[in-house]
Structures are given as C-alpha cells and as structure tokens.
Design an enzyme around this catalytic site. Structure first.
Site, PDB file in Angstrom:
ATOM      1  N   LYS A  71       0.847  -1.130  -0.194  1.00 33.09           N
ATOM      2  CA  LYS A  71       0.044  -0.070  -0.008  1.00 33.09           C
ATOM      3  C   LYS A  71       0.711   1.055  -0.016  1.00 33.09           C
ATOM      4  O   LYS A  71       0.548   2.390  -0.131  1.00 33.09           O
ATOM      5  CB  LYS A  71      -1.003  -0.100   1.149  1.00 33.09           C
ATOM      6  CG  LYS A  71      -1.953  -1.174   1.291  1.00 33.09           C
ATOM      7  CD  LYS A  71      -2.812  -0.893   2.503  1.00 33.09           C
ATOM      8  CE  LYS A  71      -3.781  -2.399   2.696  1.00 33.09           C
ATOM      9  NZ  LYS A  71      -4.300  -2.706   1.315  1.00 33.09           N
ATOM     10  N   LYS A 124      14.741  -6.179   5.431  1.00 30.55           N
ATOM     11  CA  LYS A 124      14.937  -4.886   6.168  1.00 30.55           C
ATOM     12  C   LYS A 124      16.292  -5.273   7.137  1.00 30.55           C
ATOM     13  O   LYS A 124      17.142  -4.412   7.349  1.00 30.55           O
ATOM     14  CB  LYS A 124      14.075  -5.079   7.471  1.00 30.55           C
ATOM     15  CG  LYS A 124      12.738  -4.267   7.046  1.00 30.55           C
ATOM     16  CD  LYS A 124      11.698  -4.218   8.079  1.00 30.55           C
ATOM     17  CE  LYS A 124      10.209  -3.640   7.456  1.00 30.55           C
ATOM     18  NZ  LYS A 124       9.298  -3.646   8.497  1.00 30.55           N
ATOM     19  N   THR A 163      10.787  -3.414   2.919  1.00 27.46           N
ATOM     20  CA  THR A 163       9.943  -4.348   3.475  1.00 27.46           C
ATOM     21  C   THR A 163      10.385  -5.756   3.458  1.00 27.46           C
ATOM     22  O   THR A 163      11.619  -6.120   3.015  1.00 27.46           O
ATOM     23  CB  THR A 163       8.331  -4.048   3.218  1.00 27.46           C
ATOM     24  OG1 THR A 163       7.716  -4.877   4.134  1.00 27.46           O
ATOM     25  CG2 THR A 163       8.328  -4.613   1.651  1.00 27.46           C
ATOM     26  N   ALA A 170       9.331  -7.653  14.530  1.00 27.48           N
ATOM     27  CA  ALA A 170       8.391  -6.697  14.579  1.00 27.48           C
ATOM     28  C   ALA A 170       8.543  -6.001  15.828  1.00 27.48           C
ATOM     29  O   ALA A 170       8.327  -4.726  16.011  1.00 27.48           O
ATOM     30  CB  ALA A 170       6.952  -6.938  14.208  1.00 27.48           C
ATOM     31  N   GLY A 186      -3.073  -2.783  12.684  1.00 22.72           N
ATOM     32  CA  GLY A 186      -1.920  -2.048  12.373  1.00 22.72           C
ATOM     33  C   GLY A 186      -2.088  -1.164  11.190  1.00 22.72           C
ATOM     34  O   GLY A 186      -0.876  -0.635  10.728  1.00 22.72           O
ATOM     35  N   GLU A 204      13.239 -17.587  25.799  1.00 19.58           N
ATOM     36  CA  GLU A 204      14.582 -17.173  25.637  1.00 19.58           C
ATOM     37  C   GLU A 204      14.757 -15.986  24.636  1.00 19.58           C
ATOM     38  O   GLU A 204      15.596 -15.110  24.893  1.00 19.58           O
ATOM     39  CB  GLU A 204      15.484 -18.300  25.031  1.00 19.58           C
ATOM     40  CG  GLU A 204      15.570 -19.668  26.027  1.00 19.58           C
ATOM     41  CD  GLU A 204      14.227 -20.293  26.309  1.00 19.58           C
ATOM     42  OE1 GLU A 204      13.498 -20.293  25.266  1.00 19.58           O
ATOM     43  OE2 GLU A 204      14.197 -20.707  27.436  1.00 19.58           O
TER      44      GLU A 204
HETATM   45  P1  ATR Z   1       8.105 -10.635  12.328  1.00 23.06           P
HETATM   46  O1  ATR Z   1       9.511  -9.984  11.748  1.00 23.06           O
HETATM   47  O2  ATR Z   1       7.029 -10.381  11.939  1.00 23.06           O
HETATM   48  O3  ATR Z   1       8.220 -10.466  14.035  1.00 23.06           O
HETATM   49  P2  ATR Z   1       9.311 -13.044  13.068  1.00 23.06           P
HETATM   50  O4  ATR Z   1      10.721 -12.515  13.465  1.00 23.06           O
HETATM   51  O5  ATR Z   1       9.428 -14.349  12.583  1.00 23.06           O
HETATM   52  O6  ATR Z   1       8.529 -12.317  12.477  1.00 23.06           O
HETATM   53  O7  ATR Z   1       8.786 -13.287  14.451  1.00 23.06           O
HETATM   54  C1  ATR Z   1       7.426 -14.144  14.730  1.00 23.06           C
HETATM   55  C2  ATR Z   1       7.040 -13.773  15.950  1.00 23.06           C
HETATM   56  O8  ATR Z   1       5.640 -14.410  16.112  1.00 23.06           O
HETATM   57  C3  ATR Z   1       7.693 -14.720  17.171  1.00 23.06           C
HETATM   58  O9  ATR Z   1       7.727 -13.815  18.212  1.00 23.06           O
HETATM   59  C4  ATR Z   1       6.984 -15.786  16.942  1.00 23.06           C
HETATM   60  O10 ATR Z   1       7.374 -16.741  18.442  1.00 23.06           O
HETATM   61  P3  ATR Z   1       8.403 -17.605  18.517  1.00 23.06           P
HETATM   62  O11 ATR Z   1       9.577 -16.767  18.711  1.00 23.06           O
HETATM   63  O12 ATR Z   1       8.190 -18.577  19.734  1.00 23.06           O
HETATM   64  O13 ATR Z   1       8.334 -18.377  17.408  1.00 23.06           O
HETATM   65  C5  ATR Z   1       5.564 -15.520  17.049  1.00 23.06           C
HETATM   66  N1  ATR Z   1       4.607 -16.430  16.816  1.00 23.06           N
HETATM   67  C6  ATR Z   1       4.301 -16.926  15.589  1.00 23.06           C
HETATM   68  N2  ATR Z   1       3.127 -17.563  15.629  1.00 23.06           N
HETATM   69  C7  ATR Z   1       2.636 -17.772  16.697  1.00 23.06           C
HETATM   70  C8  ATR Z   1       1.805 -18.523  17.489  1.00 23.06           C
HETATM   71  N3  ATR Z   1       0.797 -19.224  16.940  1.00 23.06           N
HETATM   72  N4  ATR Z   1       1.610 -18.301  18.852  1.00 23.06           N
HETATM   73  C9  ATR Z   1       2.473 -17.118  19.456  1.00 23.06           C
HETATM   74  N5  ATR Z   1       3.404 -16.793  19.031  1.00 23.06           N
HETATM   75  C10 ATR Z   1       3.728 -16.776  17.558  1.00 23.06           C
END
Ligand code: ATR
Length: 281
Positions: A21, A71, A67, A136, A243, A160
């Site tokens: 967008k 990044k 994006t 994010a 968002g 962790e």
């Molecule tokens: P982004 O850049 O969008 O933040 P990312 O770095 O892949 O994407 O991070 C994804 C986040 O969503 C992580 O915090 C992940 O948790 P884990 O570190 O335990 O993998 C979280 N996440 C994704 N699916 C999830 C779910 N179904 N329930 C809880 N947390 C989820």
C-alpha cells in the site's frame, strides 16, 4: 530531458511487493503536501536486493522504503544508522545522503507510537505488554521506551527470545520478560507483534491481562477483525486497533525524513479503510 526525470524518485523494495500500500500512501502524502515526487514498488530478487537498490540510487533514486524480507540486509549495507535502526537491527527507510552515503532509519516503532498517541493522547505512565520477540517486536521497543510509558513487559512463546531482547534494551528503560504463567495483571496496553494472526491463531494467554480499560493493538491488519482482536474483545478489552494506523504512521515518518514535512495521517488512513471495506464488500 523529460520533466519526469527531474522529479525526485522514491520506492519500496520487497519480495513479494505486489500488494504494498506504500505507493498509494506516499502519492497521497505528496498530493496533500504539494511535494513533487514519484513513488514506485520494486520487486527485488531474493538474492539481488543490494544490486537492485544501488541501481535505483544510481538512476536518481533519493530514498527508499524496505520491507520483508530485506530489512536486515538493508541494515547491514547502511553507512550510518539512527538509534532506532541500530537497536532494531533492521531498517525500513533509506536516505541517499550528499556524497552518496546511505543512511538507515527504522520508522516502524515510531509509527506504532504515533498511532497509539493518536488514540490515547499520551502514553505517559502506561504499563505495556508486548507479545512476540521477532523483528516486529524488536523494531518497536526503543520508541515505546522513549514514549514515557511506565514499564514494558515482553512475552514470547519462546521465552529465551524475549529474555535476549530484555538484555539488549534494559539500558534504555524499564523492560522485563514474563512467561504466560507469570502474567496475571491487566495491562493498559497489550500489543500483538506475533505473526499468529496471519494463520488466524492467537497466542496462548491468560484473559486476566485484559481489563476493562485495556487497549489492544494488533500490528496486523485484515479486512475484518484480526483473530487477536476478536479474542481481546471477547476478553473485555475497552478498545481494539489494528496495524493499518501503524502502517500509515511509519510511512508519514519516512516521508518527513525525506521531505522535511510531516503529512497528515488521518485522511490517508480513512481512504485506505474505505478501500478495504469496499473490497470486502
Ligand atoms: P516478524 O519479523 O513479523 O516479527 P518473526 O521474526 O518471524 O516475524 O517473529 C514471529 C513472532 O511471532 C515470534 O515472536 C513468534 O514466536 P516464537 O519466537 O516462539 O516463534 C511469534 N509467533 C508466530 N506464531 C505464533 C503463534 N501461533 N503463537 C504465538 N506466537 C507466535
């Protein structure tokens, strides 16, 4: 020379990029502020982002947004970085400086904070829970800590990763990490930065984190209600936001960095909302 070649060029780089967008948003900002520029979406090959970006700058590009999934790569190629970008380890905004150097900024978290302030007026004294510990989340922590909040608690499925972020950011404000069984109090603001809404899931959380005054914010946006915001409404949240405001907010900050004028967010946000509603039709 055609008039177009004299016009300042900007672009967003990503892969995929078709549904971005950003061109709509920045063109609307340009129209509203009277700034003369072009803004396009560029699909960079997964193994060719840097080349694609350097070609763009060599051909007169003045600045760029970056994006998914570039990044972090963008962060690594910058000659200088803002504090937000340094701590996020990622940039979403690039500026071509005099002499050809590239400066990287991260306006994602600034856009989030601006959107929260638009709804709450101030964030001073707020207790904030941030769900997720990926890119994010990381991009939002410094702007949140700088916004006057009382405290920031991080919670992530993989504990962790939340602890690692606390280590990085503890010098910048009051930040801790909690497992789900340590979460019992209601927060003023609960922000979902996880990608769980993408798969219509919700992180496993006690409903006690939501009180009658809680604002819930999902960084995702969909045509209807995100799964997290549906859960938050069930749990009794006072207000749920998605968002889209953060998306327009980060764009406004990028535009201001490039052009020196901060555009109004509201008009463009309303246009995007009605566009999405029509598509959902
Ligand atoms: P982004 O850049 O969008 O933040 P990312 O770095 O892949 O994407 O991070 C994804 C986040 O969503 C992580 O915090 C992940 O948790 P884990 O570190 O335990 O993998 C979280 N996440 C994704 N699916 C999830 C779910 N179904 N329930 C809880 N947390 C989820």
């Amino acid at each position: 020379m055609t008039p177009t070649s004299l016009t300042d060029r900007y672009a967003v780089f990503g892969n995929p990029i078709g549904h971005s967008k950003s061109p709509f948003i920045h063109q609307a900002f340009a129209n509203a502020t009277g700034e003369v520029l072009t803004y396009e979406a560029i699909l960079a090959p997964l193994d060719g982002f840097e080349q694609s970006l350097r070609d763009f700058f060599a051909q007169g590009g003045k600045g760029a947004n970056v994006t998914v999934p570039f990044k972090e790569e963008a962060y690594r190629l910058c000659d200088e970085l803002s504090d937000e970008a340094k701590l996020a380890g990622a940039v979403n905004t690039l500026i071509l400086m005099a002499g050809g150097k590239i400066r990287g900024e991260n306006t994602d978290g600034l856009g989030l904070v601006a959107d929260l302030k638009r709804h709450l007026g101030t964030l001073v004294g707020k207790r904030v829970l941030l769900l997720g510990a990926g890119g994010a989340a990381r991009g939002s922590i410094l702007p949140l800590l700088n916004s006057g909040i009382e405290s920031l608690t991080l919670h992530n499925r993989t504990h962790e990763k939340a602890l690692a972020l606390v280590d990085i950011f503890s010098d910048y404000g009051t930040v801790d990490a909690k497992k789900s069984d340590e979460l019992d109090d209601a927060y003023d603001i609960v922000i979902n930065s996880t990608s769980s809404s993408l798969s219509a899931k919700v992180p496993e959380l006690p409903v006690t984190i939501i009180g009658p005054e809680t604002l819930c914010y999902d960084m995702m946006y969909v045509k209807g209600l995100t799964s997290f915001n549906a859960w938050a409404q069930q749990a009794g949240a006072k207000l749920t936001l998605d968002g889209l405001g953060m998306l327009v907010g980060q764009a406004a900050k990028s535009f201001a960095l490039w052009r020196g004028v901060e555009p109004d967010v509201e008009t463009v946000l309303n246009a995007l909302r009605s566009d999405m509603a029509e598509q959902a039709g």
